[in-house]
Design an enzyme around this catalytic site. Structure first.
Site, PDB file in Angstrom:
ATOM      1  N   TYR A 101       0.856  -1.187   0.000  1.00  0.00           N
ATOM      2  CA  TYR A 101       0.000   0.000   0.000  1.00  0.00           C
ATOM      3  C   TYR A 101       0.892   1.237   0.000  1.00  0.00           C
ATOM      4  CZ  TYR A 101      -3.064   3.710   1.673  1.00  0.00           C
ATOM      5  OH  TYR A 101      -3.762   4.885   1.782  1.00  0.00           O
ATOM      6  N   GLU A 189      -3.346   7.514  -4.086  1.00  0.00           N
ATOM      7  CA  GLU A 189      -3.241   6.244  -3.345  1.00  0.00           C
ATOM      8  C   GLU A 189      -3.131   5.073  -4.317  1.00  0.00           C
ATOM      9  OE1 GLU A 189      -5.922   4.814   0.256  1.00  0.00           O
ATOM     10  OE2 GLU A 189      -6.766   4.094  -1.623  1.00  0.00           O
TER      11      GLU A 189
END
Ligand code: GDP
Ligand code: MN
Length: 380
Positions: A101, A189
């Site tokens: 992530y 993101e």
């Protein structure tokens, strides 16, 4: 504004971030043609402004034309958290070794950019943050200093990614930071940021929010065209009103943005929730007031209306006349509580007096009016 995944990937690609080759399509036939063009196996992905598409059945691997036909048919029209899928992204499937992530966003209270990196990717980062907070490496970046390669490398090491991909991860994260800053994003993101079986680091998903205030600096027309807007906000903006839709049941009209914000606070303090923010500006004439009431009246969530006016240059009796005329034009379903104060407030309240009823109350202070409006909203 929020970008769809494929738009986010186009945005990333402009800054040299590796993404999979793919095509955006809107029908099964187009999906088949896109799969032929990029080459099998492909991933068929729902393009909606919502996360958790994988879990909702909106991300499927297809090895051949029959599977593309089946998955594209199922995913087109699929409801994902209230968003109906109209567009698919067909991309070359990746062989995944690891899922990480990575994100950059703005930490307003720290007045810095916040970078988050974790080897626990693919799953919802909120869950990781609760269950395993140590698995997220955070850095705060002063926008004046920017992100240096040295700091970025230390950050990657702190996240304990596979040591073999340190260089690749550093290179990608530096590009992501550049995309975030130069691209005027508030959020960039990648979840998952993958390591492929060939060792390359690659963005498999993209969640990007652009700063609307920077639109003049960019060519964002294509992105803007696919935005889903709140119907209440559309109607209000057509009338030239400063309106933001919220989730509560007390409709709010105030003159001045500061007073409108204070009104949200007092409604909260009185135990209620505002249905909207609405600033009608200094004037508060009958046309503007009628328009504002119309927008609020059309919102089915509204159970009571709180009109909070402070007379400044506009005198109280002018405001009162405006409200009375507006009420004669619009048939309002919810009960209204008015707080009128400031210049010539008494003259204004005297004009309102003969019109008062169960459905139209007047209160002398903001707190009393908020309490009355909240009580009415809870009763209805
Ligand atoms: P989200 O569920 O909306 O976050 O959609 P993602 O784009 O993140 O996809 C969800 C999951 O599907 C990923 O975490 C992967 O595990 C899987 N996935 C997506 N694309 C591929 C692919 O090309 N190959 C493989 N093997 N899995 C994929
Ligand atoms: Mn994802």
């Amino acid at each position: 504004m929020d970008l769809l995944e494929f738009q986010g990937k186009q945005f990333f690609a402009q800054f040299g971030i590796p993404v999979s080759d793919g095509r955006a399509v809107t029908s099964v036939d187009e999906a088949l043609a896109a799969a032929e063009a990029v080459g099998y196996p492909v991933v068929v992905k729902a393009q909606v402004h919502a996360g958790g598409r994988g879990k909702a059945g909106g991300v499927k691997l297809a090895n051949n034309a029959d599977e593309v036909r089946e998955h594209a048919g199922n995913i087109l029209g699929l409801d994902i958290s209230g968003h109906i899928t109209r567009t698919l992204w067909i991309e070359i499937a990746s062989d995944i070794a690891e899922e990480y992530y990575a994100s950059f966003t703005l930490d307003r209270s720290a007045k810095k950019h916040l970078g988050m990196l974790s080897k626990e990717g693919g799953v919802e980062i909120e869950t990781v943050a609760v269950e395993n907070p140590d698995a997220i490496a955070k850095i705060w970046i002063d926008p004046v200093d920017g992100l240096t390669e040295e700091v970025c490398r230390a950050w990657v090491l702190a996240a304990k990614l596979n040591p073999d991909v340190t260089d690749g991860a550093v290179a990608l994260l530096l590009k992501l930071y550049t995309a975030y800053v130069e691209g005027d994003a508030d959020l960039a993101e990648i979840n998952p940021l993958i390591v492929k079986t060939d060792g390359n680091v690659h963005a498999l998903d993209a969640k990007v929010t652009l700063d609307d205030n920077a639109e003049f600096r960019h060519e964002w027309d294509d992105y803007a065209a696919t935005q889903v807007r709140d119907v209440r906000e559309e109607a209000a903006h057509e009338k030239g009103l400063q309106y933001v839709g919220l989730d509560g049941s007390v409709g709010i009209i105030a003159n001045g943005a500061g007073l409108a914000m204070s009104t949200l606070d007092v409604v909260n303090q009185a135990g209620g929730e505002a249905a909207n923010f609405l600033d009608i500006g200094g004037g508060a004439n009958a046309d503007v007031m009628a328009g504002a009431l119309q927008v609020i009246n059309d919102d089915p969530k509204v159970k009571s209306i709180f009109i909070n006016i402070f007379g400044g240059i506009t005198r109280g009796e002018e405001v009162a006349k405006g409200i009375i005329e507006a009420l004669s034009r619009v048939d309002i379903a919810a009960p209204i509580v008015i707080r009128l104060d400031g210049t010539n407030a008494e003259e204004g309240r005297a004009l309102l007096e003969p019109h008062l009823s169960d459905k139209l109350q007047s209160k002398p202070t903001m707190l009393e009016a908020a309490a009355a409006a909240v009580a009415l909203a809870k009763k209805n």
